[in-house]
Design a protein around this motif. Structure first.
Motif, short mmCIF file in Angstrom:
data_model
loop_
_atom_site.label_atom_id
_atom_site.label_comp_id
_atom_site.label_asym_id
_atom_site.label_seq_id
_atom_site.Cartn_x
_atom_site.Cartn_y
_atom_site.Cartn_z
N THR A 143 0.71 2.74 -6.95
CA THR A 143 -0.60 3.30 -7.30
C THR A 143 -0.97 3.17 -8.77
OG1 THR A 143 0.39 5.50 -7.57
CG2 THR A 143 -0.52 4.97 -5.39
N LYS A 144 -0.05 2.75 -9.60
CA LYS A 144 -0.32 2.61 -11.03
C LYS A 144 -1.37 1.52 -11.28
CE LYS A 144 2.08 1.64 -15.34
NZ LYS A 144 3.28 1.05 -15.91
N THR A 157 0.85 -1.18 0.00
CA THR A 157 0.00 0.00 0.00
C THR A 157 0.90 1.24 0.00
OG1 THR A 157 -0.07 0.21 2.41
CG2 THR A 157 -1.73 -1.24 1.39
N GLU A 158 0.30 2.39 -0.13
CA GLU A 158 1.08 3.64 -0.14
C GLU A 158 1.90 3.78 1.15
OE1 GLU A 158 -1.04 7.17 -1.57
OE2 GLU A 158 -2.49 5.81 -2.50
#
Length: 176
Positions: A56-57, A10-11
């Motif tokens: 996130t891509k 995750t980020e």
């Protein structure tokens, strides 16, 4: 060999992944042929923003492997390129855990993930042309050289003297 746990990054994982990949790619390695003697490894930099972009891509997943203490020990990037093909990139293993089979497990998990999640039948990846031991390692994992190469981003390493023929060797593996 330790049991690994896998999950998609995750980020919030970007900084941890950036550290793992940068350390793994910059590590000195006494095994001849695994790393280069061109100074590339010590010059390798990866920005946290680059990792965030990978996380996130769309149609792209950074997979994380953790041990039983929830410590990050390996990672790999995956991206769906077409209906039938995915690409693997930036396989990294914690430098203190290398040579213990973690790389094999991370690669196998990523292959299975791409097949299950996206239904792809072919995987692609590449390796630096001067890393003969790594090229052999991928070959032993069933990857075949396609005969194609990709240019090395020399502009990122302008301070180094690099061989004229340095490039990335492209590989493919049929998985479905």
């Amino acid at each position: 060999m330790n049991e690994l746990n896998f999950r998609a990054a995750t980020e919030d994982d970007a900084a941890q992944l950036q550290q793992l990949v940068e350390c793994a790619f910059r590590a000195e390695d006494s095994r001849k042929g695994w790393t280069d003697d061109l100074g590339l490894s010590s010059s390798f930099r990866l920005d946290v923003q680059e990792v965030l972009a990978m996380i996130t891509k769309p149609d792209s997943v950074m997979l994380m492997a953790t041990d039983n203490q929830n410590t990050l020990v390996g990672s790999i990037g995956t991206s769906k390129r077409s209906e039938n093909q995915a690409r693997l990139f930036m396989l990294a293993v914690d430098t203190s855990q290398q040579c213990g089979g973690i790389g094999r497990q991370v690669l196998a998990y990523a292959e299975d993930y791409c097949r299950r999640t996206w239904g792809v039948t072919t995987l692609g990846l590449n390796a630096l042309s001067n890393r003969q031991q790594l090229i052999s390692w991928y070959s032993r994992r069933g990857y075949k050289m396609t005969g194609e190469t990709t240019a090395f981003p020399r502009e990122k390493f302008e301070n180094l003297v690099l061989p004229g023929d340095l490039c990335f060797v492209e590989f493919e593996k049929v998985v479905g």
